[in-house]
Design an enzyme around this catalytic site. Structure first.
Site, PDB file in Angstrom:
ATOM      1  N   ARG A   1       0.874  -1.134  -0.079  1.00 14.30           N
ATOM      2  CA  ARG A   1       0.147   0.067  -0.071  1.00 14.30           C
ATOM      3  C   ARG A   1       0.849   1.269  -0.285  1.00 14.30           C
ATOM      4  NH1 ARG A   1      -0.687  -3.040   3.271  1.00 14.30           N
ATOM      5  NH2 ARG A   1      -0.180  -1.253   4.806  1.00 14.30           N
ATOM      6  N   THR A   2       1.939   1.212   0.870  1.00 17.97           N
ATOM      7  CA  THR A   2       2.552   2.432   0.986  1.00 17.97           C
ATOM      8  C   THR A   2       3.373   2.790  -0.362  1.00 17.97           C
ATOM      9  OG1 THR A   2       2.957   2.168   3.469  1.00 17.97           O
ATOM     10  CG2 THR A   2       4.441   3.700   1.989  1.00 17.97           C
TER      11      THR A   2
ATOM     12  N   LYS B   1      23.873  -8.569  -3.952  1.00 20.59           N
ATOM     13  CA  LYS B   1      25.282  -8.758  -4.121  1.00 20.59           C
ATOM     14  C   LYS B   1      26.572  -8.209  -3.445  1.00 20.59           C
ATOM     15  CE  LYS B   1      23.761  -8.883  -8.871  1.00 20.59           C
ATOM     16  NZ  LYS B   1      23.830  -8.064 -10.239  1.00 20.59           N
TER      17      LYS B   1
ATOM     18  N   ARG C   1      12.358   3.152   2.129  1.00 18.85           N
ATOM     19  CA  ARG C   1      11.856   2.228   3.109  1.00 18.85           C
ATOM     20  C   ARG C   1      13.081   1.188   3.332  1.00 18.85           C
ATOM     21  NH1 ARG C   1       6.178  -0.678   4.192  1.00 18.85           N
ATOM     22  NH2 ARG C   1       5.842   1.351   4.899  1.00 18.85           N
TER      23      ARG C   1
ATOM     24  N   HIS D   1       7.529   6.568  10.569  1.00 15.40           N
ATOM     25  CA  HIS D   1       6.810   6.412   9.272  1.00 15.40           C
ATOM     26  C   HIS D   1       6.050   7.658   9.192  1.00 15.40           C
ATOM     27  CE1 HIS D   1       4.810   4.912   5.977  1.00 15.40           C
ATOM     28  NE2 HIS D   1       4.371   3.672   6.477  1.00 15.40           N
TER      29      HIS D   1
END
Length: 308
Positions: free
Chosen positions: A59-60, A87, A109, A137
């Site tokens: 959703r975000t 990697k 995020r 957040h």
């Protein structure tokens, strides 16, 4: 034109009440835009934004991408699972490589608290924190406050209880900062094992009894149990958690006033709240989703206008 006091949105604790007011005034205008037949404005036509998600998000990520596209920005999205990070590339190298492609803004995020702050000190782009570990957040807290303001008119003097897994929740911390900044009273409610040690130092009251918390509040923000962050058992079983801290329609109806029910999603139906609560008139969960796009448009637009 009024502008934000910050060049990045790293957390609510770095912004002021007048920043929040400006974001909400701008969001009001964008909410009108996204309800038109043509939902696009050319405000950020020459801005390129990279969405860099090192943690899963549905959703975000969708909400940010929609907000950016509604503003006509060029958007590149990057998921760490399919990237050079696997990697062994460092965070700074990853972002600098993306910036070398002339990106103006980064939405990040990350599972590490402080990742967005670290980036803002080390790379030359505007940074929006879309969640850093169990820290903050900010856009979720802003859209939650915006939704309460829309439903109740103001946050000043309102009583908000945040229920559930406070210990692992970045939503809880950002909400506490945002609500207090706007003059609301905040309580937290949940199992003692899911309460941070020094939560009272944030000027927040702790209530372990859900019914008492709901009788006190105007708004209940129900958080999900963050199973992906639980390294040990914090409570006996999901069933027992739901019995102690889940809200059903019978409990809501037994209160002597009507309260507003929120949830940042994703909902575990039947755990934090039952389906009849999630889909009831008292729930503003889908309003939160709609407002999320308008608030993220406002934040993106206001930060982009500070890019020199």
């Amino acid at each position: 034109m009024k502008e934000l006091s910050v060049n990045h949105l790293l957390g609510i604790k770095y912004i002021t009440e007048s920043d929040i007011d400006l974001i909400f005034e701008t969001a009001d205008q964008f909410k009108e835009v996204i309800n038109r037949p043509i939902k696009k404005v050319p405000s950020l036509r020459d801005i390129t934004i990279a969405n860099i998600f090192f943690e899963n998000s549905t959703r975000t990520k969708l909400s940010f991408e929609l907000a950016q596209k509604r503003l006509s920005a060029d958007v590149v999205s990057f998921s760490a699972a399919q990237s050079s990070v696997k990697k062994g590339e460092t965070l700074i190298d990853t972002v600098n490589n993306i910036l070398a492609m002339k990106v103006d803004m980064v939405v990040i995020r990350h599972s590490y608290p402080g990742a967005a702050h670290f980036l803002s000190k080390n790379v030359g782009a505007s940074i929006i924190n879309a969640g850093d570990g169990a820290h903050e957040h900010p856009t979720q807290a802003l859209l939650d406050s915006y939704t309460i303001r829309e439903r109740l008119g103001t946050l000043k003097g309102k009583k908000v209880v945040i229920v559930g897994d406070i210990l692992h929740s970045r939503v809880a911390l950002s909400n506490i900062f945002a609500l207090q900044l706007q003059g609301a009273e905040v309580k937290v409610c949940g199992p003692k094992t899911l309460m941070p040690k020094h939560i009272e130092s944030l000027d927040v009251k702790v209530e372990s009894n859900l019914r008492k918390a709901l009788e006190w509040c105007d708004v209940a923000n129900m958080l999900r149990v963050q199973n992906e962050r639980l390294d040990v058992n914090y409570f006996p079983s999901t069933r027992e958690y739901a019995q102690q801290y889940g809200v059903d329609k019978a409990l809501l109806d037994s209160l002597d006033k009507e309260i507003v029910v929120m949830h940042p999603g994703p909902i575990n139906r039947g755990v934090e709240i039952t389906s009849d609560v999630a889909d009831s008139q008292q729930s503003v969960i889908l309003d939160q989703v709609e407002n999320g796009v308008a608030v993220r448009m406002a934040v993106t637009y206001l930060l982009a206008s500070k890019i020199k």
